[in-house]
Enzyme design. Structure first.
Site, PDB file in Angstrom:
ATOM      1  N   SER A 154       6.589  25.683 -64.084  1.00  0.00           N
ATOM      2  CA  SER A 154       6.608  26.679 -62.936  1.00  0.00           C
ATOM      3  C   SER A 154       7.640  26.444 -61.995  1.00  0.00           C
ATOM      4  O   SER A 154       8.377  25.421 -62.278  1.00  0.00           O
ATOM      5  CB  SER A 154       5.334  26.523 -62.064  1.00  0.00           C
ATOM      6  OG  SER A 154       5.410  25.110 -61.315  1.00  0.00           O
ATOM      7  N   LYS A 155       7.810  27.300 -61.134  1.00  0.00           N
ATOM      8  CA  LYS A 155       9.269  27.242 -60.450  1.00  0.00           C
ATOM      9  C   LYS A 155       9.091  25.715 -59.529  1.00  0.00           C
ATOM     10  O   LYS A 155       9.894  25.090 -59.243  1.00  0.00           O
ATOM     11  CB  LYS A 155       9.060  28.343 -59.345  1.00  0.00           C
ATOM     12  CG  LYS A 155      10.346  28.003 -58.193  1.00  0.00           C
ATOM     13  CD  LYS A 155      10.352  29.586 -57.516  1.00  0.00           C
ATOM     14  CE  LYS A 155      10.592  29.301 -56.009  1.00  0.00           C
ATOM     15  NZ  LYS A 155      11.523  28.285 -55.603  1.00  0.00           N
TER      16      LYS A 155
END
Ligand code: GLU
Length: 509
Positions: free
Chosen positions: A264-265
Site C-alpha cells: 500500500s501507499k
C-alpha cells in the site's frame, strides 16, 4: 496464435496509478508486442462518484514515461473507440435490454430501505445477505412482480437497477492462463447489478461489452478481479458471445516487502520508497506522494523492476532491456503466488541502469543540482567527476554526497578521523608529500600513484599513515574514491593548496 492479439489496460481514473496497475499495463503491453498485437488503453469512468481530476492524464503520462504507450486509445485514438466509457453510454443500455429480453437479467425495484431490512433480517439469523437465486424470490423485482406492475413502476419513474440472473443450479467453468481451471457454483452468487438507476452501466456490464466490441482476445488484469470472472464468463454466454470470449490471465498481487498483505501507499511512506510511477498531487487534499520518476529511477529500471513482480523467466538473468522483455516475456511463466516488493532490489536495478547511461548524460542531469548549490563547473570537469563516483551511486541524487569535495575544499575536518589519523609526525610527512607531488610533471592518476608509492617505499613511510592523512586533507574525512584519481581530477594546484591549508588548520589544534 490464430487471432491477432488485442489486449487492453482498463484503469478507472480514481487516483494515481499504483505500481500494481502499471505492472498490469506492462504485462499487457509485453504480451501484445511479443505477439505482434495491439495494446489498447480504455478508461473505465462509469462511476462518476469516484472520478478524480487529473487521474487520466496521469495514467497516460505514466505509460509514456515507461515507454509503453498504447497503440489504440489515449492519444492514439482508433477505429473501435471512443475509448472512454463515459462516451459510450448508449452502447450499454442496448445490451442490458437484450439480457432482460432473453431472461438473463431482470429489473429490481428494491429501495435502499428494503435492501437494508433484508440485510438485517439475515444478520439476525447469523447469515450474510446476498441477492441470489434464493433471496431474489422474496424481493421486489420483475421476477416476482407482474408484467403490469413492472410497467407501471417504470412508467412512474420509480428507480430501478438491472441485475444479472445467475442460473439456480449450475457450475461455471473457467480457464485462467495463470490459475488454470477455476470453477464455481452459481447458486450462491450475487446477482450483480449491471445497470444503475442513474442510467449508467456498472463496471461488469461495461467491461464485458467493451471487451467484446473492442475485439479483445486476452484479458490480463489483477487478481482482485478473479471473483468477478464467473459473472463475466456468464455474461459472455448470456450475450451469445462464447465463441469469441477472450482468454483470461489474473496476475498475482504485489505484496509488502515482508510478504504480509498487499503493498500500500503507507508501506511506501514508511519504507521510503514510492508506490506511484510519477509524483502525484492530490487535487483535493493537496498531499503530494512521491513517484519513481522524481525519486531518480530510470524508466528502464522501473519496467525491469515491474517485470519481475510476478513473472519469472526461470533463469539467472535479471537485467532485461525493453526489447529483451518483449522477446522473453511469457504469460505462462507468471506465478500464482503474491510477488513481494523488494525496495533494495529496486535500487539495485537502478544502480545497474545508472552505470549504463553515458557520462555526458549523467553529467547533464547532475549540472542543475550543482547550479542550485551555486557551483558553476566546466562540463568536462563534471563528466570526470561523474565517471569517478558513479559506481557508488544508485541515483543521480546520490552524486552530490559522493562528490561534494571535488567542487569545494574541506571547510572542516572530521574530528574522529583527525583523532585517528593525525599524529605528531603527520604534518612533516604531509609537507614532504607535498614536495613530492609538486615535482610531478605529468599529474595523471597512474603517474601520481607510481611516484607516491615508490617514494613511500624508498623513504620507509607507512602506506596507511600517508594515504589516510592525505585523504583527510583533500576530502576533510575518510570517504571518497581512489586518491590518485581524486588528485588527477582536482589538478596539481588544488591538491597542493588543500594540503597546505590542511597542515596549517590542523597544526592549530
Ligand atoms: N477498471 C478496472 C480497474 O480499474 C479494470 C479491471 C479489468 O481489467 O477488467 O482495475
Amino acid at each position: 496464435m490464430t487471432n491477432k492479439v488485442r489486449v487492453r489496460f482498463a484503469p478507472s481514473p480514481t487516483g494515481p496509478l499504483h505500481i500494481g496497475g502499471l505492472r498490469t499495463a506492462l504485462f499487457n503491453y509485453l504480451f501484445a508486442k511479443k505477439h505482434g498485437g495491439t495494446f489498447i488503453l480504455r478508461i473505465e469512468d462509469t462511476d462518476q462518484n469516484r472520478y478524480v481530476e487529473g487521474a487520466e492524464a496521469y495514467i497516460l503520462e505514466s505509460l509514456e514515461w515507461c515507454g509503453i504507450s498504447p497503440d489504440e486509445g489515449g492519444k492514439a485514438g482508433g477505429a473501435l473507440g471512443p475509448y472512454r466509457q463515459s462516451e459510450r453510454r448508449e452502447k450499454y443500455e442496448e445490451y442490458a435490454d437484450q439480457l432482460i429480453s432473453s431472461g438473463n437479467a431482470y429489473y429490481a425495484f428494491d429501495t435502499p430501505d428494503e435492501l437494508d431490512k433484508a440485510r438485517k433480517e439475515h444478520d439476525q439469523e447469523g447469515q450474510t445477505f446476498t441477492y441470489d437465486a434464493a433471496t431474489r424470490k422474496q424481493m421486489r423485482n420483475s421476477l416476482t412482480l407482474s408484467e403490469n406492475e413492472v410497467k407501471e413502476l417504470r412508467d412512474q419513474g420509480s428507480p430501478y437497477v438491472v441485475r444479472f440472473k445467475f442460473a439456480e443450479e449450475a457450475e461455471v467453468k473457467m480457464e485462467d492462463i495463470v490459475r488454470g481451471k477455476v470453477s464455481m457454483e452459481t447458486t450462491n452468487l450475487d446477482d450483480k447489478i449491471l445497470f444503475k438507476s442513474d442510467g449508467m452501466p456498472t463496471y461488469h456490464l461495461a467491461n464485458v461489452v467493451d471487451d467484446h466490441l473492442m475485439e479483445i482476445t486476452h484479458v490480463i488484469r489483477g487478481e482482485e478481479w478473479l471473483p468477478s470472472l464467473p459473472l463475466h464468463v456468464s455474461l459472455y454466454k448470456a450475450l451469445g458471445w462464447d465463441a469469441t470470449m477472450p482468454e483470461f490471465a489474473h496476475l498475482p498481487l504485489i505484496l509488502k516487502p515482508d510478504g504480509k498483505g498487499k503493498l500500500s501507499k503507507r508501506d511506501g511512506d514508511r519504507g521510503g520508497f514510492p508506490v506511484f510511477p510519477l509524483e502525484w498531487k492530490d487535487p483535493v487534499s493537496g498531499d503530494v506522494s512521491p513517484g519513481y520518476r522524481e525519486a531518480g529511477y530510470f524508466p528502464e529500471a522501473c519496467i525491469n523492476i515491474l517485470a519481475f513482480l510476478g513473472w519469472n523467466p526461470g533463469t539467472e538473468k535479471e537485467i532485461y532491456s525493453h526489447e529483451e522483455l518483449i522477446t522473453d516475456f511469457d504469460l505462462g511463466k507468471v506465478g500464482r503466488s503474491g510477488a513481494k516488493f523488494d525496495p533494495e532490489k529496486a535500487r539495485w536495478f537502478n544502480h545497474h541502469y545508472l552505470q549504463e547511461r553515458s557520462v555526458a548524460e549523467l553529467a547533464g542531469l547532475f549540472t542543475p543540482v550543482l547550479n542550485e548549490k551555486g557551483i558553476d563547473a566546466e562540463p568536462s570537469f563534471i563528466e570526470r567527476v561523474v565517471e569517478a563516483i558513479r559506481e557508488r551511486a544508485d541515483f543521480v541524487s546520490d552524486f552530490w554526497e559522493q562528490s561534494d569535495f571535488f567542487f569545494q575544499a574541506p571547510d572542516s575536518y572530521d574530528e574522529k578521523v583527525v583523532k585517528k589519523r593525525w599524529k605528531e609526525d603527520t604534518p612533516e610527512l604531509m609537507q614532504a608529500l607535498n614536495e613530492v607531488l609538486a615535482g610531478i610533471e605529468d599529474f595523471s592518476a597512474d603517474r601520481i600513484e607510481e611516484i607516491v608509492k615508490s617514494v613511500i617505499t624508498e623513504r620507509g613511510w607507512g602506506m596507511g599513515a600517508v594515504m589516510n592523512a592525505w585523504r583527510l586533507l583533500l576530502v576533510g574525512t575518510s570517504r571518497g574514491p581512489s586518491l590518485f584519481i581524486l588528485a588527477e581530477i582536482l589538478g596539481k594546484d588544488e591538491v597542493l593548496s588543500r594540503i597546505r591549508t590542511g597542515i596549517e588548520e590542523l597544526s592549530q589544534l
